[in-house]
Design an enzyme around this catalytic site. Structure first.
Site, short mmCIF file in Angstrom:
data_model
loop_
_atom_site.label_atom_id
_atom_site.label_comp_id
_atom_site.label_asym_id
_atom_site.label_seq_id
_atom_site.Cartn_x
_atom_site.Cartn_y
_atom_site.Cartn_z
N LYS A 1 32.69 19.35 7.09
CA LYS A 1 33.38 20.39 6.32
C LYS A 1 32.91 20.24 4.88
CE LYS A 1 36.40 23.76 6.04
NZ LYS A 1 36.20 25.08 6.69
N ASP B 1 34.86 24.43 11.55
CA ASP B 1 35.53 25.64 12.06
C ASP B 1 34.54 26.49 12.85
OD1 ASP B 1 34.20 26.03 9.64
OD2 ASP B 1 35.68 27.43 8.83
N ASP C 1 37.85 14.25 17.74
CA ASP C 1 39.03 14.29 18.63
C ASP C 1 39.27 15.73 19.07
OD1 ASP C 1 41.44 13.40 19.89
OD2 ASP C 1 42.55 14.20 18.17
N TYR D 1 41.76 8.71 10.37
CA TYR D 1 42.62 7.94 11.27
C TYR D 1 42.98 6.57 10.69
CZ TYR D 1 42.50 10.69 15.63
OH TYR D 1 42.69 11.62 16.60
N ASP E 1 38.21 17.77 22.96
CA ASP E 1 39.16 18.42 23.87
C ASP E 1 38.68 19.83 24.21
OD1 ASP E 1 40.89 16.24 23.88
OD2 ASP E 1 42.68 17.48 23.65
C1 IPM Z 1 41.72 10.50 22.24
C2 IPM Z 1 43.20 10.54 22.03
C3 IPM Z 1 43.59 9.50 20.99
C4 IPM Z 1 42.88 9.85 19.70
C5 IPM Z 1 45.10 9.35 20.76
C6 IPM Z 1 45.84 9.04 22.05
C7 IPM Z 1 45.42 8.30 19.73
O1 IPM Z 1 43.60 11.83 21.68
O2 IPM Z 1 41.20 9.43 22.64
O3 IPM Z 1 41.06 11.52 22.04
O4 IPM Z 1 43.37 10.70 18.93
O5 IPM Z 1 41.82 9.30 19.45
MG MG Z 2 42.05 13.29 21.81
#
Ligand code: IPM
Ligand code: MG
Length: 360
Positions: A193, A225, A249, A142, A253
Protein backbone atom coordinates in the site's frame (compact mmCIF):
# COMPACT_ATOMS: atom_id res chain seq x y z
CA UNK A 1 17.35 -42.01 11.72
CA UNK A 2 14.00 -41.28 13.32
CA UNK A 3 12.33 -37.90 12.97
CA UNK A 4 10.09 -36.32 15.51
CA UNK A 5 6.77 -34.83 14.43
CA UNK A 6 4.82 -32.76 16.93
CA UNK A 7 1.06 -32.86 16.51
CA UNK A 8 -0.96 -29.90 17.81
CA UNK A 9 -4.67 -30.67 17.33
CA UNK A 10 -5.90 -27.39 18.87
CA UNK A 11 -9.57 -26.45 19.07
CA UNK A 12 -12.87 -26.73 17.25
CA UNK A 13 -12.56 -29.00 14.23
CA UNK A 14 -8.78 -29.18 14.82
CA UNK A 15 -8.79 -32.56 16.59
CA UNK A 16 -11.08 -34.19 13.96
CA UNK A 17 -9.10 -33.09 10.94
CA UNK A 18 -5.77 -33.84 12.57
CA UNK A 19 -6.98 -37.35 13.40
CA UNK A 20 -7.49 -38.02 9.69
CA UNK A 21 -4.14 -36.51 8.71
CA UNK A 22 -2.46 -38.61 11.40
CA UNK A 23 -4.01 -41.79 9.97
CA UNK A 24 -2.55 -40.88 6.59
CA UNK A 25 0.84 -40.18 8.16
CA UNK A 26 0.76 -43.44 10.12
CA UNK A 27 0.09 -45.34 6.94
CA UNK A 28 2.85 -43.77 4.83
CA UNK A 29 5.21 -43.99 7.79
CA UNK A 30 4.72 -47.74 7.72
CA UNK A 31 4.49 -48.16 3.94
CA UNK A 32 7.61 -46.12 3.21
CA UNK A 33 9.60 -46.77 6.44
CA UNK A 34 9.91 -43.06 7.14
CA UNK A 35 10.90 -43.54 10.78
CA UNK A 36 8.54 -40.82 12.00
CA UNK A 37 7.79 -40.60 15.69
CA UNK A 38 4.85 -38.59 16.90
CA UNK A 39 4.17 -36.60 20.04
CA UNK A 40 1.09 -34.52 20.80
CA UNK A 41 0.75 -31.30 22.79
CA UNK A 42 -1.83 -28.67 23.68
CA UNK A 43 -2.21 -25.26 22.08
CA UNK A 44 -4.89 -22.57 21.95
CA UNK A 45 -8.14 -22.80 23.84
CA UNK A 46 -7.62 -26.40 24.87
CA UNK A 47 -4.32 -25.35 26.46
CA UNK A 48 -6.03 -22.44 28.21
CA UNK A 49 -8.59 -24.83 29.68
CA UNK A 50 -5.99 -27.35 30.81
CA UNK A 51 -3.09 -25.10 31.82
CA UNK A 52 -4.33 -21.53 31.87
CA UNK A 53 -2.20 -20.31 28.95
CA UNK A 54 -2.54 -20.72 25.16
CA UNK A 55 1.09 -21.77 24.66
CA UNK A 56 2.38 -23.81 27.63
CA UNK A 57 6.16 -23.93 28.03
CA UNK A 58 6.04 -27.70 27.53
CA UNK A 59 4.40 -27.20 24.11
CA UNK A 60 6.96 -24.61 23.07
CA UNK A 61 9.81 -26.89 24.19
CA UNK A 62 8.32 -29.81 22.26
CA UNK A 63 7.94 -27.57 19.18
CA UNK A 64 11.57 -26.48 19.40
CA UNK A 65 12.72 -30.07 19.71
CA UNK A 66 10.58 -31.40 16.84
CA UNK A 67 11.73 -31.81 13.25
CA UNK A 68 8.32 -30.64 12.03
CA UNK A 69 4.95 -29.63 13.45
CA UNK A 70 1.43 -30.36 12.24
CA UNK A 71 -1.26 -28.07 13.60
CA UNK A 72 -5.05 -28.27 13.33
CA UNK A 73 -6.60 -24.93 14.23
CA UNK A 74 -7.10 -22.72 17.27
CA UNK A 75 -9.90 -20.55 18.61
CA UNK A 76 -13.53 -20.57 19.63
CA UNK A 77 -16.19 -18.24 21.02
CA UNK A 78 -15.80 -19.48 24.59
CA UNK A 79 -12.34 -17.93 24.76
CA UNK A 80 -13.12 -14.71 22.86
CA UNK A 81 -14.44 -12.78 25.82
CA UNK A 82 -11.34 -12.97 27.98
CA UNK A 83 -10.36 -9.33 28.59
CA UNK A 84 -6.72 -10.42 28.92
CA UNK A 85 -5.55 -10.53 25.30
CA UNK A 86 -2.63 -12.75 26.27
CA UNK A 87 -5.03 -15.52 27.23
CA UNK A 88 -6.61 -15.90 23.81
CA UNK A 89 -6.13 -19.04 21.68
CA UNK A 90 -4.71 -17.02 18.75
CA UNK A 91 -1.85 -15.90 21.00
CA UNK A 92 -0.74 -19.52 21.16
CA UNK A 93 -0.46 -19.70 17.40
CA UNK A 94 1.21 -16.30 17.05
CA UNK A 95 3.57 -17.22 19.91
CA UNK A 96 4.72 -20.43 18.30
CA UNK A 97 5.22 -18.71 14.93
CA UNK A 98 7.29 -15.96 16.47
CA UNK A 99 9.26 -18.05 19.00
CA UNK A 100 10.29 -20.49 16.29
CA UNK A 101 10.99 -17.75 13.76
CA UNK A 102 8.56 -19.21 11.23
CA UNK A 103 8.58 -16.11 9.06
CA UNK A 104 8.00 -17.67 5.64
CA UNK A 105 4.39 -18.66 5.09
CA UNK A 106 3.60 -20.49 1.86
CA UNK A 107 -0.09 -20.67 0.96
CA UNK A 108 -0.66 -22.38 -2.36
CA UNK A 109 -4.10 -21.93 -3.92
CA UNK A 110 -4.56 -24.67 -6.47
CA UNK A 111 -7.83 -25.51 -8.11
CA UNK A 112 -8.40 -29.22 -8.42
CA UNK A 113 -10.14 -29.55 -11.80
CA UNK A 114 -12.76 -31.77 -10.13
CA UNK A 115 -13.80 -28.78 -7.99
CA UNK A 116 -14.13 -26.15 -10.73
CA UNK A 117 -17.88 -26.06 -10.11
CA UNK A 118 -17.51 -25.67 -6.34
CA UNK A 119 -15.87 -22.27 -6.80
CA UNK A 120 -18.09 -19.24 -6.45
CA UNK A 121 -16.47 -17.91 -9.62
CA UNK A 122 -17.21 -19.10 -13.14
CA UNK A 123 -15.24 -22.24 -14.07
CA UNK A 124 -13.44 -20.46 -16.94
CA UNK A 125 -12.11 -17.80 -14.53
CA UNK A 126 -10.62 -20.35 -12.12
CA UNK A 127 -9.88 -23.49 -14.12
CA UNK A 128 -6.18 -24.27 -14.00
CA UNK A 129 -5.63 -21.83 -11.17
CA UNK A 130 -2.27 -22.26 -9.45
CA UNK A 131 -1.16 -19.38 -7.25
CA UNK A 132 1.32 -19.28 -4.40
CA UNK A 133 0.90 -16.62 -1.75
CA UNK A 134 4.07 -15.97 0.22
CA UNK A 135 3.06 -14.21 3.42
CA UNK A 136 5.48 -12.71 5.94
CA UNK A 137 4.40 -14.29 9.22
CA UNK A 138 6.39 -12.97 12.17
CA UNK A 139 6.41 -9.22 11.69
CA UNK A 140 4.34 -6.32 10.46
CA UNK A 141 1.31 -4.99 12.27
CA UNK A 142 0.67 -8.33 13.97
CA UNK A 143 3.77 -7.92 16.12
CA UNK A 144 4.71 -4.22 15.92
CA UNK A 145 5.23 -2.24 19.13
CA UNK A 146 3.79 -0.14 20.64
CA UNK A 147 0.33 -1.60 20.68
CA UNK A 148 -2.63 -1.57 23.00
CA UNK A 149 -5.71 0.28 24.11
CA UNK A 150 -5.09 3.45 26.10
CA UNK A 151 -7.12 6.29 27.50
CA UNK A 152 -6.34 9.67 26.02
CA UNK A 153 -7.32 13.16 27.03
CA UNK A 154 -10.96 13.55 27.92
CA UNK A 155 -11.18 9.90 28.97
CA UNK A 156 -11.53 8.72 25.36
CA UNK A 157 -10.25 5.18 24.77
CA UNK A 158 -7.99 4.71 21.78
CA UNK A 159 -6.74 1.46 20.21
CA UNK A 160 -3.41 1.48 18.41
CA UNK A 161 -1.03 -0.86 16.59
CA UNK A 162 2.22 -0.30 14.78
CA UNK A 163 2.93 -1.42 11.25
CA UNK A 164 6.68 -1.86 11.07
CA UNK A 165 9.14 -3.84 8.93
CA UNK A 166 12.88 -3.42 8.82
CA UNK A 167 14.76 -3.98 5.61
CA UNK A 168 16.19 -7.34 6.74
CA UNK A 169 12.73 -8.74 7.40
CA UNK A 170 11.58 -7.57 3.98
CA UNK A 171 14.64 -8.95 2.22
CA UNK A 172 14.34 -12.33 3.93
CA UNK A 173 10.72 -12.90 2.85
CA UNK A 174 11.51 -11.39 -0.54
CA UNK A 175 14.15 -14.04 -1.12
CA UNK A 176 11.73 -16.83 -0.22
CA UNK A 177 9.29 -15.45 -2.76
CA UNK A 178 11.84 -14.87 -5.54
CA UNK A 179 13.23 -18.38 -5.03
CA UNK A 180 9.71 -19.85 -5.18
CA UNK A 181 8.88 -17.87 -8.32
CA UNK A 182 12.10 -19.10 -9.92
CA UNK A 183 10.89 -22.70 -9.41
CA UNK A 184 7.47 -21.94 -10.89
CA UNK A 185 6.13 -19.49 -13.47
CA UNK A 186 8.88 -16.88 -12.84
CA UNK A 187 6.42 -14.10 -12.10
CA UNK A 188 6.33 -12.35 -8.74
CA UNK A 189 3.77 -9.74 -7.73
CA UNK A 190 4.63 -7.80 -4.58
CA UNK A 191 1.53 -6.44 -2.87
CA UNK A 192 1.73 -3.27 -0.78
CA UNK A 193 0.00 0.00 0.00
CA UNK A 194 2.88 2.22 -1.04
CA UNK A 195 0.53 5.05 -1.99
CA UNK A 196 -0.30 5.53 1.69
CA UNK A 197 2.00 3.61 4.06
CA UNK A 198 5.72 4.41 4.35
CA UNK A 199 6.51 0.94 5.66
CA UNK A 200 5.40 -0.43 2.32
CA UNK A 201 7.33 2.23 0.40
CA UNK A 202 10.40 0.58 1.92
CA UNK A 203 8.93 -2.85 1.15
CA UNK A 204 8.67 -1.90 -2.53
CA UNK A 205 12.21 -0.48 -2.60
CA UNK A 206 13.69 -3.67 -1.14
CA UNK A 207 11.75 -5.87 -3.58
CA UNK A 208 13.13 -3.74 -6.44
CA UNK A 209 16.67 -4.09 -5.05
CA UNK A 210 16.32 -7.85 -4.80
CA UNK A 211 15.01 -8.17 -8.31
CA UNK A 212 18.48 -7.26 -9.57
CA UNK A 213 19.63 -10.63 -8.20
CA UNK A 214 16.74 -12.48 -9.83
CA UNK A 215 16.75 -11.23 -13.37
CA UNK A 216 14.97 -14.40 -14.51
CA UNK A 217 11.92 -13.47 -12.40
CA UNK A 218 9.55 -10.77 -13.60
CA UNK A 219 8.67 -8.51 -10.65
CA UNK A 220 5.54 -6.38 -10.55
CA UNK A 221 3.89 -4.35 -7.79
CA UNK A 222 0.25 -3.96 -6.90
CA UNK A 223 -1.65 -2.05 -4.23
CA UNK A 224 -3.49 -4.36 -1.90
CA UNK A 225 -6.96 -3.05 -2.71
CA UNK A 226 -6.36 -3.66 -6.39
CA UNK A 227 -4.88 -7.08 -5.63
CA UNK A 228 -8.06 -8.05 -3.77
CA UNK A 229 -10.09 -6.99 -6.79
CA UNK A 230 -7.80 -8.70 -9.32
CA UNK A 231 -7.91 -11.94 -7.31
CA UNK A 232 -11.65 -12.20 -7.86
CA UNK A 233 -11.63 -10.65 -11.34
CA UNK A 234 -8.82 -12.48 -13.11
CA UNK A 235 -6.89 -14.65 -10.62
CA UNK A 236 -4.90 -16.53 -13.23
CA UNK A 237 -2.79 -13.43 -13.92
CA UNK A 238 -0.88 -14.29 -10.71
CA UNK A 239 1.91 -16.78 -10.23
CA UNK A 240 3.57 -15.92 -6.89
CA UNK A 241 2.34 -13.11 -4.65
CA UNK A 242 4.53 -11.78 -1.83
CA UNK A 243 3.12 -9.57 0.88
CA UNK A 244 3.20 -8.65 4.55
CA UNK A 245 1.50 -10.38 7.44
CA UNK A 246 -1.91 -8.72 7.52
CA UNK A 247 -2.40 -8.28 3.77
CA UNK A 248 -1.36 -11.92 3.35
CA UNK A 249 -3.88 -13.05 5.94
CA UNK A 250 -6.69 -11.34 4.06
CA UNK A 251 -5.65 -12.15 0.50
CA UNK A 252 -5.03 -15.81 1.28
CA UNK A 253 -8.60 -16.28 2.50
CA UNK A 254 -9.86 -14.71 -0.71
CA UNK A 255 -7.55 -16.86 -2.83
CA UNK A 256 -8.64 -19.94 -0.92
CA UNK A 257 -12.25 -19.40 -1.83
CA UNK A 258 -11.36 -19.32 -5.53
CA UNK A 259 -10.47 -22.97 -5.24
CA UNK A 260 -13.96 -23.95 -4.14
CA UNK A 261 -13.40 -24.09 -0.44
CA UNK A 262 -10.96 -22.90 2.15
CA UNK A 263 -11.22 -26.52 3.35
CA UNK A 264 -8.80 -27.52 0.59
CA UNK A 265 -5.88 -25.24 1.35
CA UNK A 266 -2.70 -26.34 3.14
CA UNK A 267 0.10 -24.09 4.30
CA UNK A 268 3.70 -24.24 5.41
CA UNK A 269 5.41 -21.82 7.80
CA UNK A 270 9.17 -22.09 7.56
CA UNK A 271 12.16 -20.79 9.48
CA UNK A 272 15.53 -19.88 7.98
CA UNK A 273 16.59 -23.54 7.94
CA UNK A 274 13.43 -24.91 6.38
CA UNK A 275 12.08 -26.34 9.61
CA UNK A 276 8.38 -25.78 9.59
CA UNK A 277 4.93 -25.88 10.99
CA UNK A 278 2.15 -27.06 8.71
CA UNK A 279 -1.49 -26.18 9.05
CA UNK A 280 -4.64 -25.82 7.02
CA UNK A 281 -5.42 -22.20 6.08
CA UNK A 282 -8.92 -22.43 7.50
CA UNK A 283 -9.77 -21.82 11.14
CA UNK A 284 -11.30 -23.91 13.89
CA UNK A 285 -14.90 -23.61 12.58
CA UNK A 286 -16.50 -23.99 16.02
CA UNK A 287 -19.98 -23.99 14.46
CA UNK A 288 -19.41 -27.41 12.89
CA UNK A 289 -16.97 -28.88 15.43
CA UNK A 290 -17.66 -32.42 16.54
CA UNK A 291 -20.23 -33.11 13.83
CA UNK A 292 -18.06 -34.93 11.32
CA UNK A 293 -18.69 -32.21 8.73
CA UNK A 294 -15.21 -30.73 8.47
CA UNK A 295 -13.09 -31.28 5.39
CA UNK A 296 -9.83 -32.99 6.43
CA UNK A 297 -8.16 -32.54 3.03
CA UNK A 298 -6.40 -29.25 3.80
CA UNK A 299 -4.78 -30.90 6.82
CA UNK A 300 -3.89 -34.03 4.86
CA UNK A 301 -2.36 -31.81 2.18
CA UNK A 302 -0.51 -29.89 4.91
CA UNK A 303 0.94 -33.21 6.08
CA UNK A 304 2.08 -33.77 2.49
CA UNK A 305 3.78 -30.36 2.45
CA UNK A 306 5.46 -31.29 5.74
CA UNK A 307 6.89 -34.44 4.20
CA UNK A 308 8.14 -32.46 1.21
CA UNK A 309 9.65 -29.42 2.90
CA UNK A 310 10.80 -30.60 6.32
CA UNK A 311 11.10 -34.39 6.21
CA UNK A 312 12.86 -34.95 2.91
CA UNK A 313 10.12 -37.21 1.56
CA UNK A 314 8.88 -35.40 -1.52
CA UNK A 315 7.87 -38.62 -3.27
CA UNK A 316 5.62 -39.59 -0.39
CA UNK A 317 4.07 -36.12 -0.55
CA UNK A 318 3.38 -36.69 -4.25
CA UNK A 319 1.63 -39.95 -3.37
CA UNK A 320 -0.62 -38.28 -0.82
CA UNK A 321 -1.52 -35.50 -3.24
CA UNK A 322 -2.35 -38.06 -5.90
CA UNK A 323 -4.54 -39.93 -3.40
CA UNK A 324 -6.45 -36.73 -2.64
CA UNK A 325 -7.01 -36.17 -6.33
CA UNK A 326 -8.19 -39.76 -6.64
CA UNK A 327 -10.86 -39.42 -3.93
CA UNK A 328 -12.13 -36.30 -5.67
CA UNK A 329 -12.30 -38.34 -8.88
CA UNK A 330 -14.43 -40.82 -6.95
CA UNK A 331 -16.89 -37.91 -6.48
CA UNK A 332 -16.54 -37.97 -2.70
CA UNK A 333 -17.22 -34.57 -1.15
CA UNK A 334 -17.47 -33.13 2.34
CA UNK A 335 -20.23 -30.54 2.79
CA UNK A 336 -18.04 -27.52 1.98
CA UNK A 337 -17.24 -28.80 -1.53
CA UNK A 338 -20.50 -30.63 -2.16
CA UNK A 339 -22.26 -30.08 -5.46
CA UNK A 340 -25.03 -31.79 -7.37
CA UNK A 341 -24.51 -35.43 -8.27
CA UNK A 342 -21.62 -35.88 -5.81
CA UNK A 343 -21.51 -38.18 -2.80
CA UNK A 344 -21.60 -36.44 0.58
CA UNK A 345 -19.14 -37.92 3.07
CA UNK A 346 -18.15 -37.19 6.66
CA UNK A 347 -14.73 -36.14 7.93
CA UNK A 348 -13.73 -39.70 8.79
CA UNK A 349 -15.16 -41.16 5.58
CA UNK A 350 -13.02 -38.72 3.63
CA UNK A 351 -10.04 -39.87 5.69
CA UNK A 352 -10.97 -43.51 5.00
CA UNK A 353 -11.06 -42.80 1.28
CA UNK A 354 -7.59 -41.20 1.24
CA UNK A 355 -6.19 -44.10 3.25
CA UNK A 356 -7.83 -46.59 0.87
CA UNK A 357 -6.43 -44.74 -2.16
CA UNK A 358 -2.94 -44.88 -0.64
CA UNK A 359 -3.28 -48.60 -0.01
CA UNK A 360 -4.09 -48.91 -3.71
C1 IPM B 1 -4.33 -17.53 9.73
C2 IPM B 1 -5.25 -17.17 10.86
C3 IPM B 1 -4.44 -16.57 12.00
C4 IPM B 1 -3.75 -15.33 11.46
C5 IPM B 1 -5.23 -16.26 13.28
C6 IPM B 1 -5.96 -17.49 13.79
C7 IPM B 1 -4.36 -15.68 14.35
O1 IPM B 1 -6.26 -16.32 10.41
O2 IPM B 1 -3.41 -18.36 9.94
O3 IPM B 1 -4.53 -17.03 8.63
O4 IPM B 1 -4.37 -14.24 11.44
O5 IPM B 1 -2.61 -15.42 11.06
MG1 MG C 1 -6.28 -16.04 8.30
Amino acid sequence: MSKNVLILPGDGIGPEIVTEAKRVLDLVNEQCSLGLEFTTALIGGSAIDAEGVPLPASTLDAAKAADAILLGAVGGPQWDTNPDFQIRPEKGLLGIRSNLGLFGNLRPAILYPQLAHASSLKPEIVSGLDILIVRELTGGIYFGQPRGIRVKEGGIREGYNTYVYDENEIRRIGRVAFEAARQRGKKLCSVDKANVLEVTVLWREIMEELSAEYSDVELSHMYVDNAAMQLVRAPKQFDVIVTGNMFGDILSDAAAMLTGSIGMLPSASLDVNGKGMYEPCHGSAPDIAGQGKANPLATILSAAMMLRYSLDAGEVADKIEAAVSQVLDQNLRTADIMSEGMVLVSTSQMGDAVVAALKG
